[in-house]
Structure formats: C-alpha cells, structure tokens
Design an enzyme around this catalytic site. Structure first.
Site, PDB file in Angstrom:
ATOM      1  N   HIS A 140       0.841  -1.209   0.000  1.00 64.68           N
ATOM      2  CA  HIS A 140       0.000   0.000   0.000  1.00 64.68           C
ATOM      3  C   HIS A 140       0.875   1.257   0.000  1.00 64.68           C
ATOM      4  CE1 HIS A 140      -3.451   2.554   1.469  1.00 64.68           C
ATOM      5  NE2 HIS A 140      -2.440   3.244   1.960  1.00 64.68           N
ATOM      6  N   GLU A 141       1.871   1.287   0.889  1.00 71.01           N
ATOM      7  CA  GLU A 141       2.732   2.474   0.979  1.00 71.01           C
ATOM      8  C   GLU A 141       3.600   2.635  -0.263  1.00 71.01           C
ATOM      9  OE1 GLU A 141       2.302   4.704   3.150  1.00 71.01           O
ATOM     10  OE2 GLU A 141       0.863   3.525   4.293  1.00 71.01           O
ATOM     11  N   HIS A 144       1.844   4.360  -3.108  1.00 72.38           N
ATOM     12  CA  HIS A 144       1.827   5.820  -2.993  1.00 72.38           C
ATOM     13  C   HIS A 144       3.077   6.418  -3.655  1.00 72.38           C
ATOM     14  CE1 HIS A 144      -1.727   6.316  -0.635  1.00 72.38           C
ATOM     15  NE2 HIS A 144      -1.258   5.776   0.469  1.00 72.38           N
ATOM     16  N   GLU A 215      -6.187   6.865  -1.033  1.00 76.24           N
ATOM     17  CA  GLU A 215      -6.097   5.712  -0.136  1.00 76.24           C
ATOM     18  C   GLU A 215      -6.800   4.496  -0.744  1.00 76.24           C
ATOM     19  OE1 GLU A 215      -4.183   5.466   2.372  1.00 76.24           O
ATOM     20  OE2 GLU A 215      -3.602   7.574   2.280  1.00 76.24           O
TER      21      GLU A 215
END
Length: 306
Positions: A140-141, A144, A215
């Site tokens: 997930h990070e 980004h 997100e």
C-alpha cells in the site's frame, strides 16, 4: 521508470485537478498578501523558502516528527526482505527503510519522487502484524510512491500549512500587541487573518477529497500486486481496531500527519474528525477489498489473513 503497480487514471486526473486548483488558490493568496502587506519581496521570499524546504526536506521532517530513523538490513532483515521482494515485483527503486519507535500501529511513505522516498513503519505495527499482513501494508505504501501521489500530497499540503501559520501569527500578534498598533494596522491584520483562514479552509477540503481517493487507489494497487486482498483487509481491521482503543489525547500529536498514514490516528469517539477524515471509512475500504477478492477468486475474510 514505470512500475508494475496498476496505473489509476482516476487518481491521475484528481491529482492534476487538485494541483491546478491549489495553484490558482496559491496565486490568489500570494496576491492578496502582497496587496495587504505592501511587500511582494517579503511574501515571495518567505513562501519560496517554505515551499522549497517542504519539497526537498519533507522526508526528514516527517521522520523527525514521528521519531523515525533509517534502519539497515542487519537490524531489520525481515522488514528489508519484504520491501526488497515487493520492489522487485513492482519493478521500482527501493526506498529508504525506516522504523519509528511508536506503539501506535501505523506506516507512512514520504519523499519527492520514487528515487528519493522513505517508507517507515512503527514498532507497534511490526509487533502486531503477521508477514502477509505486513506485506499488504508495505505494498500500500509503495504504491503511494510509485503513483507519485505522496509527492503531490506533500506539495498540496504546503498552502494549508503556510495559511495556518499566518492565521496563528496574526492571532497571537493581535492578541499580545494589539494595544500598540493603530487602527489601520489592526484592519490589515484582520484582513490577512481572514484571507488566510479562507485559503486554509478551501485547501483543507481539496486535500481531503484527494486523500480519500488516493487511499482507495493504494488499497486497490496493493491488493492486485500481492494477489492477497484478504491479508490487507486483515491488516486494516487489526490496525484500525487497535488505534481506536488508544485514548484520543494520546493521538493528537500524530494526527497532524494523518494524510500520510496507512490508517488515520483517530480515537473511538465519533466526532467531526471522522467527518473530515483524510481516509475513507474502514467499511468502504473493506468493501472494495472484498470485491477485488471476488474478482481474483480469493476467499475474502476481512479480519483474517490466509
């Protein structure tokens, strides 16, 4: 370099529109300050210095604020191994790996581009998640970073930061020095404070709208890269539940960085903070991951990693 994280046209469009609107707001804000303060040199120099510092040193500022430190492979071999594997799968540069000595389970990414990025996890997160859940959070990070939205949110937040600082400066200057100023100066201060407050409110709403979508985009990208949406759903459920049990007063310091976190630092008490949260609701995120699980043919069981 194009990573293997699935591109998100909706995210790209929203980032472009947000930066364009904030750019217009920024120009109007600077023009208003120049007219009110009658010193374009002072306004431009201060704004340029703050923007440059935030862009070039955002990673160091975030790590310092969150008590994070860069860690080498010898110190956290399993953490580095997960990041190495995900970066190899995603075909992207490996970011700097950092750990924050905080019990609050969370993670964040920062940096101006994929070649100058940092991914940081808290010790509280490392203690609570199993390897599959940790992989989902790190994916997930990393998404980004790959989508460059972490740089966009850093730049976008600049206008709100400077407007907020001006509001505070004007307020305290008027509070402690109002008796020594003439009426014209007081009017200028009131005008500066009003303009800054309006700019802060508008930038706040624009950033919240972008942040919520990014997100969801990061959840989608992470689930598709790892092929295990249920592990990410499990991590979300576990982390959100543990954070909700932390007293709100103990989360206030961390809340300034909610836009960068995997899960916002919000307490269990409902309130306006939830209404204006930087993240979509847990239910919305789990619902999306459930749909992806169905598409991939995975048995989605939120709250449990396979």
């Amino acid at each position: 370099m194009q990573s293997r994280f699935r591109s998100d046209r909706g995210l790209t469009v929203r980032m472009t529109v947000t930066l364009f609107l904030l750019g217009l707001l920024y120009v109007a804000f600077m023009a208003a300050l120049i007219v009110l303060l009658k010193s374009w040199v002072l306004v431009v120099v201060i704004a340029a210095a703050m923007l440059g510092a935030q862009y070039w040193f955002s990673d160091r500022i975030a790590l310092f604020a969150m008590r994070g430190r860069v860690v080498e492979r010898e110190e956290y071999p399993e953490l580095h191994a997960v990041v190495d594997r995900l970066c190899a799968i995603a075909d992207m540069p490996k970011p700097v790996v950092a750990v924050s000595e905080m019990d609050m389970p969370n993670a964040f990414a920062t940096g101006r581009n994929p070649d100058n990025a940092v991914v940081c996890v808290t010790t509280g997160l490392l203690r609570r998640l199993d390897p599959a859940e940790l992989e989902g959070v790190l994916a997930h990070e990393l998404s980004h970073v790959a989508h460059k939205d972490v740089a966009v949110i850093t730049i976008a937040s600049f206008l709100g930061v400077i407007a907020g600082l001006i509001v505070r400066f004007a307020f305290y200057s008027q509070l402690f020095g109002g008796g020594r100023r003439d009426q014209n100066t007081a009017v200028v201060f009131a005008a500066v404070m009003g303009v800054s407050a309006a700019v802060y409110a508008i930038s706040f709403l624009l950033i919240r709208a972008l942040s919520r979508y990014r997100e969801l985009a990061a959840d989608r990208a992470a689930a598709l890269l790892t092929g295990r949406p249920s592990a990410l759903a499990s991590a979300l459920t576990k982390v959100s539940g543990d954070i909700a049990r932390i007293p709100t007063k103990d989360l206030r310091t961390a809340q300034a960085f909610n836009a960068f976190y995997f899960t916002p630092a919000l307490g269990s008490e409902p309130g306006i903070a939830h209404l204006f949260s930087t993240h979509p609701s847990l239910e919305q995120r789990l619902e999306q991951l459930g749909r992806i699980s169905g598409e991939l043919g995975e048995a989605a069981t939120p709250g449990r990693a396979d």
